[in-house]
Design a protein around this motif. Structure first.
Motif, short mmCIF file in Angstrom:
data_model
loop_
_atom_site.label_atom_id
_atom_site.label_comp_id
_atom_site.label_asym_id
_atom_site.label_seq_id
_atom_site.Cartn_x
_atom_site.Cartn_y
_atom_site.Cartn_z
N PHE A 4 0.87 -1.23 0.01
CA PHE A 4 0.05 0.19 -0.02
C PHE A 4 0.82 1.32 0.07
CE2 PHE A 4 -2.73 -2.94 2.71
CZ PHE A 4 -3.49 -3.17 1.53
N ASP A 5 2.05 1.21 0.56
CA ASP A 5 2.77 2.50 0.87
C ASP A 5 3.18 3.23 -0.75
OD1 ASP A 5 2.64 2.04 3.37
OD2 ASP A 5 4.68 1.27 3.67
N CYS A 162 -7.01 -10.04 7.91
CA CYS A 162 -6.90 -9.40 6.50
C CYS A 162 -6.03 -8.38 6.54
CB CYS A 162 -8.16 -9.00 5.94
SG CYS A 162 -9.65 -10.08 5.77
N LYS A 163 -5.10 -8.19 5.23
CA LYS A 163 -4.47 -7.17 5.13
C LYS A 163 -4.99 -5.92 4.41
CE LYS A 163 0.14 -6.10 3.01
NZ LYS A 163 1.22 -6.63 2.42
N PHE A 164 -5.18 -5.03 5.18
CA PHE A 164 -6.20 -3.88 4.37
C PHE A 164 -5.59 -2.40 4.88
CE2 PHE A 164 -7.39 -4.46 8.90
CZ PHE A 164 -8.22 -3.30 9.34
N ALA A 165 -6.09 -1.61 4.16
CA ALA A 165 -5.57 -0.04 4.30
C ALA A 165 -7.07 0.82 4.12
CB ALA A 165 -4.76 0.54 3.15
N PHE A 166 -7.15 1.94 4.94
CA PHE A 166 -8.26 3.02 4.87
C PHE A 166 -7.73 3.96 3.75
CE2 PHE A 166 -9.58 1.28 9.18
CZ PHE A 166 -10.84 0.70 8.63
N LEU A 167 -8.65 4.53 3.07
CA LEU A 167 -8.98 5.83 2.53
C LEU A 167 -9.63 6.74 3.07
CD1 LEU A 167 -8.66 5.03 -1.16
CD2 LEU A 167 -6.82 5.30 0.28
#
Length: 496
Positions: A4-5, A162-167
């Protein structure tokens, strides 16, 4: 580095008009921008099985929002597959937003790299349940969601590992500046420390100050709608043409340069900066003739510009410095500050307090600090620990601070049983020869008689909860430590 980075997401505007050819043209334009700026970029599609996504009675309705556009721009699975392959050929990350379960199946069949959950779907539990089973990295938009809603989503995906990101996202199209609330990126980074936070923008495509501010607030992912205007295609008010998209990327990269700390775990200070400040510092000068061996007091000196090379400056002066040579009145004082155990102790205390500040841990006013220096204060940063005793009754609570690279040597307790919980940083623990790498939140119990040691690479703060602490109940493997009186290897501070 996380997938994600530093990820730029190009979202296809208006479903690329339902044209595979036009979609590929957009993808190629974004590929050029990606290569020119050497960025990690994704092109994001949108998947819906319109046979089931729209109720049969509404498919031909023109008075219901979105349905006419969805129907007029529809593509089948094979057509979307062509677009996915075009993204791969351009060397970019493949990504899609499925709005139904069939869309998730399409993502899996095509081997999509990242699945995006749209703001409108982020509380669609049947959809989230299927997304959580895919094992794919997930990016979840939070437009229109309260902090409580986001907490629920975080807990849901965390429990499922889970592997997750927020926007952070404001779901207005276009979004007015006064509604953007970029401060919320700060809040999310502090609240969800193990999750990458990004920003999905819908503001004026020509206003890149928002993008730069989002980077400054800690956004690691950036997303914008992109399209390709033609004689017959006009972009909406929040989508970027290729020229605007390139300027957006350039502004973000500039912001990263401006905001990035160059020195890991510390602030970089350039030689030019040091030279500039040194030119303004005051040097120490003698008010009178001073003989070698004399003790110099504050009344014997004055501070004035300039401060010359190897001259003691006003910040280095201390009462009681002993002259190593004769000095004439008005001459520069060339002495050095002694590195005493007190100075060493003060230095590590400052570092420990800084770690507590950064971790957000408040101590209150009632505690005792022990600097445990097993081989002397001069070796403390290599071997030792800072132990903060907060409660010692039938139960005991301490906070232990391990500086970067510091090790606490192997020892055991006969009376005390203790449990560690890592609050901040990294901790490598060895118990009876078994090596354990702890991360924040991890808990480890050390039973009576078990030999243990610990160290940290970047620094650690952990809580120790134990039975009553008894003096002289630490038995070290190293006979040099065991032979010392406990007070020889400890410095106790009542206040710091």
């Amino acid at each position: 580095m996380s997938i994600f980075d530093d990820l730029f997401i190009f979202e296809m505007a208006n479903s690329h008009q339902g044209s595979v050819e036009h979609g590929i043209d957009i993808i190629k334009e974004m590929g050029k921008i990606s290569r020119k700026n050497n960025i990690r970029a994704a092109v994001k599609l949108q998947y819906r099985n319109l046979e089931t996504f729209i109720h049969p009675d509404y498919k031909d309705r023109t008075d219901v929002n979105h349905i006419p556009r969805f129907m007029s721009t529809r593509l089948n699975y094979e057509q979307f597959t062509q677009l996915v392959e075009a993204v791969r050929e351009e060397g970019m990350v493949t990504m899609s937003t499925p709005f139904d379960e069939d869309g998730i199946d399409w993502c899996m069949d095509q081997g999509i790299d990242i699945i995006k959950i749209a703001s409108c779907s982020s509380l669609d539990w049947p959809l989230l349940e299927k997304a959580a089973t895919t094992g794919k990295p997930l990016i979840i938009s939070t437009g229109g969601k309260s902090l409580s809603d986001i907490d629920k989503i975080y807990n849901y995906f965390t429990h499922r590992k889970c592997k997750f990101a927020f926007l952070h996202c404001i779901a207005e199209y276009p979004a007015p500046l006064e509604h953007l609330q970029l401060d919320f990126i700060d809040r999310m980074n502090k609240r969800f420390r193990d999750v990458t936070i990004g920003y999905s923008g819908h503001e004026d495509p020509d206003d890149n100050t928002v993008t730069m501010l989002a980077i400054a607030k800690g956004a690691k992912i950036l997303e914008r709608h992109v399209g390709l205007p033609t004689q017959t295609i006009k972009l909406n008010a929040y989508s970027m043409n290729p020229s605007q998209a390139e300027k957006w990327v350039e502004a973000a990269l500039k912001a990263k340069v401006i905001c990035t700390t160059k020195k890991q775990n510390d602030k970089y200070v350039s030689q030019a900066e040091i030279d500039s400040l040194n030119s303004l510092m005051r040097g120490v000068y003698c008010k009178r003739d001073i003989n070698e061996g004399e003790t110099i007091t504050r009344d014997d000196v004055f501070f004035a510009m300039p401060c010359n090379n190897k001259q003691m400056n006003s910040g280095e002066f201390y009462e009681g410095v002993v002259a190593r040579k004769d000095y004439a009145m008005n001459s520069e004082l060339h002495e050095t500050r002694k590195i005493t155990p007190t100075k060493l102790a003060r230095s590590v205390v400052h570092d420990a307090k800084g770690m507590l500040y950064e971790a957000g841990i408040a101590l209150g006013n009632d505690f005792e600090v022990e600097l445990s220096h097993h081989y002397g204060m001069q070796h403390f940063r290599q071997t030792g620990a800072i132990i903060i005793s907060i409660i010692n009754r039938e139960y005991c609570k301490k906070l232990l601070i391990v500086l970067p690279g510091q090790k606490h040597p192997t020892h055991a307790h006969k009376v005390k049983e203790e449990t560690f919980q890592l609050l901040y940083g990294d901790l490598h623990v060895v118990i009876e020869g078994q090596e354990i790498d702890m991360k924040p939140g991890d808990i480890q119990t050390v039973l009576r008689g078990e030999k243990h040691s610990f160290t940290s690479t970047t620094g650690a703060i952990f809580e120790e909860v134990s039975t009553t602490h008894v003096k002289s109940d630490s038995y070290y493997d190293d006979v040099r430590i065991s032979s010392m009186d406990p007070m020889e290897r400890k410095t106790i501070l009542k206040k710091w």
